[in-house]
Write a protein that holds these residues in place. Structure first.
Motif, short mmCIF file in Angstrom:
data_model
loop_
_atom_site.label_atom_id
_atom_site.label_comp_id
_atom_site.label_asym_id
_atom_site.label_seq_id
_atom_site.Cartn_x
_atom_site.Cartn_y
_atom_site.Cartn_z
N ARG A 12 -30.75 7.96 -79.81
CA ARG A 12 -30.02 8.89 -79.19
C ARG A 12 -30.70 9.15 -78.45
O ARG A 12 -30.34 8.95 -76.96
CB ARG A 12 -30.34 10.12 -80.20
CG ARG A 12 -29.75 11.25 -79.73
CD ARG A 12 -30.47 12.00 -79.16
NE ARG A 12 -31.45 13.00 -79.33
CZ ARG A 12 -32.46 13.63 -78.58
NH1 ARG A 12 -32.28 13.65 -77.38
NH2 ARG A 12 -33.92 13.94 -79.29
N ASP A 13 -32.47 9.45 -78.57
CA ASP A 13 -33.26 9.61 -77.65
C ASP A 13 -33.53 8.52 -76.06
O ASP A 13 -33.38 8.26 -75.06
CB ASP A 13 -34.62 10.78 -77.29
CG ASP A 13 -35.29 11.60 -76.62
OD1 ASP A 13 -34.18 11.46 -75.60
OD2 ASP A 13 -35.68 12.68 -76.92
N HIS A 201 -42.19 16.42 -81.39
CA HIS A 201 -41.55 14.92 -80.46
C HIS A 201 -42.61 14.87 -79.87
O HIS A 201 -42.15 15.79 -78.50
CB HIS A 201 -40.35 15.97 -80.25
CG HIS A 201 -38.93 15.12 -79.78
ND1 HIS A 201 -37.81 14.60 -80.27
CD2 HIS A 201 -38.99 14.75 -78.39
CE1 HIS A 201 -36.98 13.21 -79.57
NE2 HIS A 201 -37.78 14.67 -78.18
N HIS A 203 -42.90 13.64 -75.27
CA HIS A 203 -42.49 12.94 -74.39
C HIS A 203 -43.01 12.20 -73.09
O HIS A 203 -44.30 13.06 -73.34
CB HIS A 203 -41.19 13.03 -73.12
CG HIS A 203 -40.10 13.04 -73.54
ND1 HIS A 203 -38.85 12.31 -73.61
CD2 HIS A 203 -38.96 14.21 -75.15
CE1 HIS A 203 -38.21 12.40 -74.08
NE2 HIS A 203 -38.32 13.36 -74.17
N ASN A 237 -40.10 7.99 -74.47
CA ASN A 237 -40.58 8.77 -76.03
C ASN A 237 -42.00 8.84 -76.87
O ASN A 237 -42.89 7.32 -76.19
CB ASN A 237 -39.32 8.82 -76.82
CG ASN A 237 -38.63 9.90 -76.48
OD1 ASN A 237 -37.41 9.56 -75.59
ND2 ASN A 237 -38.25 10.51 -77.90
#
Ligand code: ZN
Length: 388
Positions: A12-13, A201, A203, A237
């Motif tokens: 997904r990401d 989560h 980045h 990520n």
């Protein structure tokens, strides 16, 4: 020791990396490998975003039975229902709703007031819970949100039935000590904190995604979200393999278990790199081609005597058969002799000395010395003077 759950969002990401576009067969192949790696949750896509994503999520939900499968969803009834259609056959379906909580996002993107955001969160979590056994909500851009409002948002979501609360650093802005403090703040200011699982989560815009994730784990989060090779939006990520190996190698600090099978890391990294076309940089931690390569003579000599002199991670841990000693201008006699032995030759010290001079001369002209180069250097002795 308590356990950290790994939510992998490579599909997904990671798939949101500029230039990456996986078809559903490729997604399924990666999902199977993630299952072999032992991740706890696979975020398979964003079902409402396109027909292709819907089919990809649905196929993974049907085929992968030992891992919880999740879809991302906007805080919209139609997204939630579409995600349920894609996931209802999953062994353990879960929904991941995201809704922004920073003033910048609420004002410029959502055009919603704070109380409207709280209302929306409550409504969407309640609707999602009528379908899904597990519901996660992300306070998008949490790290640039007003802390008191963020705490109120989290409390509202837990009261509405959310099982997992994600506090993402959506734009890669926070640093490790601030992120640690943010979770401590929520522990103290969210009355129902203990009723949900907290997740991080991160980045990598400022190169701190992995450090931030580890700081969150030290602050007590029980779920970490990451991608294989750290691919993802913009700078990417937090890299799954870096967090996983750090938890293992520095178990003395983190005191956490995982369900991961670390020896699947190399295979997983290679598959994701090949199917996404995202080449892993040579000096990338854990999975870069130079991560276990030694060139300096002093280091090579040390590693040949005892690997732990310069290697904190045994290559076999991540499924690599061996380290590599690169023969080049920094190499010493020990590594040179060792390579000749590996090729099946044992020479007298006299010949080794002479061959080593020729080897050093060649390294001035050529960066990496191959086995063929060595064979050429020793050819005048190799036929007749091999000492057994
Ligand atoms: Zn993200």
């Amino acid at each position: 020791m308590s356990k950290i759950q790994f939510l992998d969002t490579t599909l997904r990401d990671g798939e949101q990396s500029p230039g990456v576009n996986l078809n559903r067969f490729e997604k399924l192949e990666i999902a199977r490998q993630l299952e072999a790696l032992g991740v706890d949750i696979i975020e398979a896509g964003f079902a409402a975003s396109s027909e292709g994503d819907f089919l990809g999520v649905q196929e993974i939900a049907r085929q992968i039975r030992s891992v919880s499968i999740s879809s991302l969803s906007r805080a919209k009834d139609s997204d939630i229902r579409t995600a349920w259609d894609a996931l209802k056959k999953a062994a353990e379906p879960r929904l991941h709703i995201f809704l922004a909580t920073s003033d910048i996002h609420m004002k410029h993107k959502l055009n919603l007031t704070r109380s409207e955001v709280l209302e929306t969160a409550k409504h969407c979590v309640q609707l999602a819970k009528s379908f899904f056994p597990k519901v996660q909500i992300s306070a998008e851009d949490a790290c640039r949100s007003d802390r008191a409002f963020l705490a109120e948002f989290v409390e509202t979501a837990i009261q509405a039935g959310a099982d997992v609360i994600n506090i993402p650093d959506t734009v890669g802005y926070i640093n490790p000590s601030e992120y640690y403090d943010l979770f401590k703040f929520l522990q103290e200011n969210v009355p129902s904190y203990d009723k949900a699982i907290f997740s991080c989560h991160c980045h990598d815009d400022l190169g701190m995604a992995v450090a931030n994730s580890l700081a969150a784990i030290q602050a007590g989060v029980e779920q970490v979200e990451c991608t294989v090779n750290g691919i993802g939006e913009r700078a990417g990520n937090a890299a799954l393999e870096e967090i996983a190996v750090a938890l293992h190698i520095r178990e003395d600090v983190y005191r956490k278990n995982t369900n991961l099978r670390l020896h699947e890391i190399t295979k997983t990294s290679e598959l994701v790199s090949r199917l996404t076309g995202m080449v892993v940089q040579k000096n990338k931690a854990i999975v870069g081609s130079n991560a276990f390569a030694h060139e300096s003579g002093i280091h090579q000599d040390g590693v040949l005597k005892e690997p732990t002199t310069y290697e904190i991670i045994p290559p076999a841990l991540i499924g690599l058969s061996t380290n590599s000693l690169v023969l080049g201008k920094h190499s010493g006699r020990h590594a040179f002799t060792d390579r000749l032995n590996g090729l099946g030759y044992e020479f007298s010290t006299e010949i080794i000395n002479e061959a080593f001079i020729q080897f050093k001369a060649l390294t001035d002209k050529k960066k990496d010395i191959t086995d063929e180069d060595l064979m050429r250097i020793i050819s005048k002795w190799s036929d007749k003077e091999v000492l057994k």
